[in-house]
Design a protein around this motif. Structure first.
Motif, PDB file in Angstrom:
ATOM      1  N   GLN A   1      -4.943  12.948   2.678  1.00 57.52           N
ATOM      2  CA  GLN A   1      -5.184  11.505   2.682  1.00 57.52           C
ATOM      3  C   GLN A   1      -4.747  10.869   1.358  1.00 57.52           C
ATOM      4  O   GLN A   1      -4.202   9.759   1.344  1.00 57.52           O
ATOM      5  CB  GLN A   1      -6.677  11.228   2.932  1.00 57.52           C
ATOM      6  CG  GLN A   1      -7.161  11.586   4.334  1.00 57.52           C
ATOM      7  CD  GLN A   1      -6.570  10.667   5.385  1.00 57.52           C
ATOM      8  OE1 GLN A   1      -6.205   9.532   5.094  1.00 57.52           O
ATOM      9  NE2 GLN A   1      -6.449  11.160   6.603  1.00 57.52           N
ATOM     10  N   MET A   2      -5.022  11.562   0.256  1.00 51.78           N
ATOM     11  CA  MET A   2      -4.619  11.029  -1.046  1.00 51.78           C
ATOM     12  C   MET A   2      -3.102  10.924  -1.135  1.00 51.78           C
ATOM     13  O   MET A   2      -2.564   9.943  -1.693  1.00 51.78           O
ATOM     14  CB  MET A   2      -5.165  11.932  -2.160  1.00 51.78           C
ATOM     15  CG  MET A   2      -6.673  11.869  -2.344  1.00 51.78           C
ATOM     16  SD  MET A   2      -7.265  10.216  -2.762  1.00 51.78           S
ATOM     17  CE  MET A   2      -6.458   9.978  -4.341  1.00 51.78           C
ATOM     18  N   ALA A   3      -2.407  11.926  -0.587  1.00 57.26           N
ATOM     19  CA  ALA A   3      -0.948  11.865  -0.588  1.00 57.26           C
ATOM     20  C   ALA A   3      -0.469  10.668   0.233  1.00 57.26           C
ATOM     21  O   ALA A   3       0.452   9.936  -0.181  1.00 57.26           O
ATOM     22  CB  ALA A   3      -0.367  13.167  -0.020  1.00 57.26           C
ATOM     23  N   LYS A   4      -1.116  10.447   1.386  1.00 56.15           N
ATOM     24  CA  LYS A   4      -0.745   9.285   2.204  1.00 56.15           C
ATOM     25  C   LYS A   4      -1.051   7.989   1.480  1.00 56.15           C
ATOM     26  O   LYS A   4      -0.288   7.015   1.551  1.00 56.15           O
ATOM     27  CB  LYS A   4      -1.511   9.322   3.534  1.00 56.15           C
ATOM     28  CG  LYS A   4      -1.062  10.440   4.467  1.00 56.15           C
ATOM     29  CD  LYS A   4      -1.858  10.404   5.758  1.00 56.15           C
ATOM     30  CE  LYS A   4      -1.426  11.526   6.702  1.00 56.15           C
ATOM     31  NZ  LYS A   4      -2.208  11.499   7.967  1.00 56.15           N
ATOM     32  N   ILE A   5      -2.219   7.970   0.753  1.00 57.70           N
ATOM     33  CA  ILE A   5      -2.579   6.752   0.010  1.00 57.70           C
ATOM     34  C   ILE A   5      -1.546   6.467  -1.077  1.00 57.70           C
ATOM     35  O   ILE A   5      -1.190   5.305  -1.340  1.00 57.70           O
ATOM     36  CB  ILE A   5      -3.986   6.910  -0.584  1.00 57.70           C
ATOM     37  CG1 ILE A   5      -5.029   6.887   0.548  1.00 57.70           C
ATOM     38  CG2 ILE A   5      -4.277   5.800  -1.591  1.00 57.70           C
ATOM     39  CD1 ILE A   5      -6.430   7.223   0.092  1.00 57.70           C
ATOM     40  N   GLU A   6      -1.076   7.548  -1.739  1.00 61.80           N
ATOM     41  CA  GLU A   6      -0.045   7.346  -2.768  1.00 61.80           C
ATOM     42  C   GLU A   6       1.223   6.765  -2.155  1.00 61.80           C
ATOM     43  O   GLU A   6       1.837   5.840  -2.714  1.00 61.80           O
ATOM     44  CB  GLU A   6       0.249   8.679  -3.463  1.00 61.80           C
ATOM     45  CG  GLU A   6      -0.898   9.166  -4.337  1.00 61.80           C
ATOM     46  CD  GLU A   6      -0.598  10.507  -4.962  1.00 61.80           C
ATOM     47  OE1 GLU A   6       0.494  11.054  -4.671  1.00 61.80           O
ATOM     48  OE2 GLU A   6      -1.445  11.020  -5.736  1.00 61.80           O
ATOM     49  N   LYS A   7       1.593   7.310  -0.996  1.00 60.30           N
ATOM     50  CA  LYS A   7       2.767   6.757  -0.310  1.00 60.30           C
ATOM     51  C   LYS A   7       2.514   5.314   0.093  1.00 60.30           C
ATOM     52  O   LYS A   7       3.394   4.456  -0.035  1.00 60.30           O
ATOM     53  CB  LYS A   7       3.088   7.598   0.926  1.00 60.30           C
ATOM     54  CG  LYS A   7       3.602   8.993   0.610  1.00 60.30           C
ATOM     55  CD  LYS A   7       3.914   9.750   1.896  1.00 60.30           C
ATOM     56  CE  LYS A   7       4.433  11.144   1.609  1.00 60.30           C
ATOM     57  NZ  LYS A   7       4.723  11.909   2.851  1.00 60.30           N
ATOM     58  N   LEU A   8       1.280   5.057   0.582  1.00 57.80           N
ATOM     59  CA  LEU A   8       0.947   3.692   0.992  1.00 57.80           C
ATOM     60  C   LEU A   8       0.978   2.745  -0.199  1.00 57.80           C
ATOM     61  O   LEU A   8       1.425   1.593  -0.090  1.00 57.80           O
ATOM     62  CB  LEU A   8      -0.448   3.690   1.642  1.00 57.80           C
ATOM     63  CG  LEU A   8      -0.925   2.349   2.209  1.00 57.80           C
ATOM     64  CD1 LEU A   8       0.017   1.874   3.319  1.00 57.80           C
ATOM     65  CD2 LEU A   8      -2.343   2.455   2.747  1.00 57.80           C
ATOM     66  N   GLY A   9       0.514   3.254  -1.371  1.00 58.88           N
ATOM     67  CA  GLY A   9       0.550   2.422  -2.574  1.00 58.88           C
ATOM     68  C   GLY A   9       1.983   2.040  -2.938  1.00 58.88           C
ATOM     69  O   GLY A   9       2.258   0.885  -3.303  1.00 58.88           O
ATOM     70  N   LYS A  10       2.885   3.017  -2.825  1.00 54.29           N
ATOM     71  CA  LYS A  10       4.290   2.716  -3.102  1.00 54.29           C
ATOM     72  C   LYS A  10       4.830   1.702  -2.097  1.00 54.29           C
ATOM     73  O   LYS A  10       5.577   0.785  -2.458  1.00 54.29           O
ATOM     74  CB  LYS A  10       5.116   3.999  -3.054  1.00 54.29           C
ATOM     75  CG  LYS A  10       4.773   4.993  -4.159  1.00 54.29           C
ATOM     76  CD  LYS A  10       5.590   6.263  -4.022  1.00 54.29           C
ATOM     77  CE  LYS A  10       5.249   7.250  -5.131  1.00 54.29           C
ATOM     78  NZ  LYS A  10       6.015   8.522  -5.014  1.00 54.29           N
ATOM     79  N   ALA A  11       4.419   1.892  -0.822  1.00 53.19           N
ATOM     80  CA  ALA A  11       4.864   0.938   0.199  1.00 53.19           C
ATOM     81  C   ALA A  11       4.308  -0.456  -0.080  1.00 53.19           C
ATOM     82  O   ALA A  11       4.996  -1.464   0.116  1.00 53.19           O
ATOM     83  CB  ALA A  11       4.417   1.422   1.580  1.00 53.19           C
ATOM     84  N   VAL A  12       3.012  -0.522  -0.549  1.00 58.37           N
ATOM     85  CA  VAL A  12       2.415  -1.824  -0.872  1.00 58.37           C
ATOM     86  C   VAL A  12       3.168  -2.491  -2.016  1.00 58.37           C
ATOM     87  O   VAL A  12       3.399  -3.715  -2.003  1.00 58.37           O
ATOM     88  CB  VAL A  12       0.917  -1.634  -1.224  1.00 58.37           C
ATOM     89  CG1 VAL A  12       0.344  -2.910  -1.825  1.00 58.37           C
ATOM     90  CG2 VAL A  12       0.127  -1.240   0.024  1.00 58.37           C
ATOM     91  N   ASP A  13       3.549  -1.689  -3.007  1.00 61.15           N
ATOM     92  CA  ASP A  13       4.324  -2.266  -4.113  1.00 61.15           C
ATOM     93  C   ASP A  13       5.630  -2.852  -3.601  1.00 61.15           C
ATOM     94  O   ASP A  13       6.048  -3.949  -4.017  1.00 61.15           O
ATOM     95  CB  ASP A  13       4.607  -1.184  -5.161  1.00 61.15           C
ATOM     96  CG  ASP A  13       3.343  -0.714  -5.857  1.00 61.15           C
ATOM     97  OD1 ASP A  13       2.355  -1.490  -5.848  1.00 61.15           O
ATOM     98  OD2 ASP A  13       3.338   0.413  -6.397  1.00 61.15           O
ATOM     99  N   SER A  14       6.247  -2.110  -2.687  1.00 61.64           N
ATOM    100  CA  SER A  14       7.509  -2.606  -2.122  1.00 61.64           C
ATOM    101  C   SER A  14       7.276  -3.885  -1.324  1.00 61.64           C
ATOM    102  O   SER A  14       8.055  -4.840  -1.399  1.00 61.64           O
ATOM    103  CB  SER A  14       8.132  -1.524  -1.243  1.00 61.64           C
ATOM    104  OG  SER A  14       9.305  -1.998  -0.620  1.00 61.64           O
ATOM    105  N   ILE A  15       6.134  -3.878  -0.563  1.00 56.65           N
ATOM    106  CA  ILE A  15       5.816  -5.079   0.237  1.00 56.65           C
ATOM    107  C   ILE A  15       5.533  -6.268  -0.673  1.00 56.65           C
ATOM    108  O   ILE A  15       5.912  -7.408  -0.374  1.00 56.65           O
ATOM    109  CB  ILE A  15       4.618  -4.776   1.158  1.00 56.65           C
ATOM    110  CG1 ILE A  15       5.043  -3.778   2.244  1.00 56.65           C
ATOM    111  CG2 ILE A  15       4.086  -6.050   1.794  1.00 56.65           C
ATOM    112  CD1 ILE A  15       3.897  -3.265   3.085  1.00 56.65           C
TER     113      ILE A  15
END
Length: 358
Positions: free
Chosen positions: A180-194
């Motif tokens: 889940q933490m790995a997914k959250i890190e990916k999601l954080g990167k995606a949020v930055d992109s968004i």
């Protein structure tokens, strides 16, 4: 000389009587103590010892009485030689009474011995029962200890198994949390992109809003030139509608609508009828703007006095049900939307209708 002998004899008799009285008094005291001991015999070993000591003391007293009896016999022989027969008989009576009392004391002693033996046997029996009960209790305690050990071993085994299961679950949960933490890190990167895209979109949106505001102003200017219904009136398909919940007869309803440059609503199509039903939203029947008061069965619109082209009569309607009364007006039931003919003097809610003003 004879007087001296008589005086000695009297003194001897007095000593004998006095000694005997003391011994009897002492025996009575011992008997009272034995009675007290009997009352207090509650199977206690201390009371048994005390009773045994009292019996020993009574035996000593009995021995003293026997010794005193021998002395009395010797004295009796001497007195028999020195006194007359009458005095001898009196002393003999006293001696017999003393022997009877002694025999009674001896019997009491034997009875007390028997009581002590019986108490001793009962005490031993109670002690044996107590030992048996103690052994049973100890046996039960041993069994209980064994059962407790078995239960503890079983519970400890279950706890260890539970700990193993929980440990496995925790390890699995830890792995899941890592994923889940790995997914959250990916999601954080995606949020930055968004966020970056949103900033770009915000610039575009501001530009669009500016252009939209200009278009809205133009639309409002155009709408200001388009005809519309008055305030509190509803617009549908080129007509304006206003619901009056206060019930009135048909003539009063026509008058109110006329003051608004309108007429009691007639329904010219199924679409319009369903729209009217949607805006009623109350448990009231309403007038339909048609009548056959001029010619029975020839239903015309109150709007233009022309024969109606659309109707929604319930089966068997209109029937002019009340004989002698002209049911020349129509009502729509709120629950079904079907029409019934009614006397025009009845009161119902109504809807005023007019064309959207130019």
């Amino acid at each position: 000389m004879i007087n001296k002998i008589f005086f000695v004899i009297l003194i001897s008799l007095f000593c004998i009587n006095e000694g005997t009285a003391k011994e009897v008094q002492k025996a009575k005291s011992i008997k009272k103590r034995l009675n007290d001991i009997e009352i207090r015999q509650n199977l206690q070993s201390n009371d048994i010892l005390e009773l045994q000591e009292s019996i020993d003391e009574l035996n000593q007293t009995y021995n003293k009485i026997d010794q005193c009896s021998e002395v009395d016999l010797n004295r009796d022989r001497r007195l028999k030689e020195k006194t007359n027969n009458r005095e001898y008989e009196n002393n003999n009576i006293l001696f017999k009474a003393f022997k009877e009392e002694k025999a009674w004391i001896r019997a009491e002693i034997e009875e007390q011995k028997s009581t002590v033996n019986r108490i001793d046997l009962q005490f031993k029996a109670l002690q044996d029962n107590f030992d048996i009960s103690i052994n049973k209790v100890i046996g039960r305690v041993d069994i209980l200890d064994n059962n407790v050990e078995l239960i503890l071993d079983k519970n400890i085994k279950m706890i260890n198994e539970s700990i193993s299961i929980i440990s496995e679950r925790l390890a699995s949960e830890e792995n899941r949390m890592k994923r889940q933490m790995a997914k959250i890190e990916k999601l954080g990167k995606a949020v930055d992109s968004i966020e970056k895209e949103c900033k770009k979109f915000s610039v575009t949106l501001n530009d669009f809003e500016s252009k939209t505001d200009d278009k809205i102003m133009k639309i409002r200017e155009i709408l200001a030139t388009i005809p519309s219904c008055p305030s509190n009136w509803l617009q549908f398909s080129g007509n304006c509608y206003h619901l009056y919940k206060w019930e009135a007869n048909i003539d009063s309803a026509v008058k109110v609508c006329s003051n608004e440059n309108a007429f009691v609503a007639d329904f010219q199509s199924e679409v319009e009828l369903q729209y009217i039903r949607s805006i009623i939203n109350l448990d009231q029947n309403i007038w339909v703007g048609i009548t056959d008061r001029e010619e029975e069965g020839n239903w015309k619109s109150l709007r233009n006095e022309k024969q109606i082209e659309f109707s929604n009569w319930e089966k068997g309607q209109p029937n002019n049900f009340f004989a002698g009364y002209d049911e020349g007006c129509a009502v729509m039931y709120h629950d079904s939307g079907l029409w019934h003919d009614y006397r025009c003097s009845h009161t119902f809610a109504y809807i005023c209708k007019k064309v959207v003003p130019l």
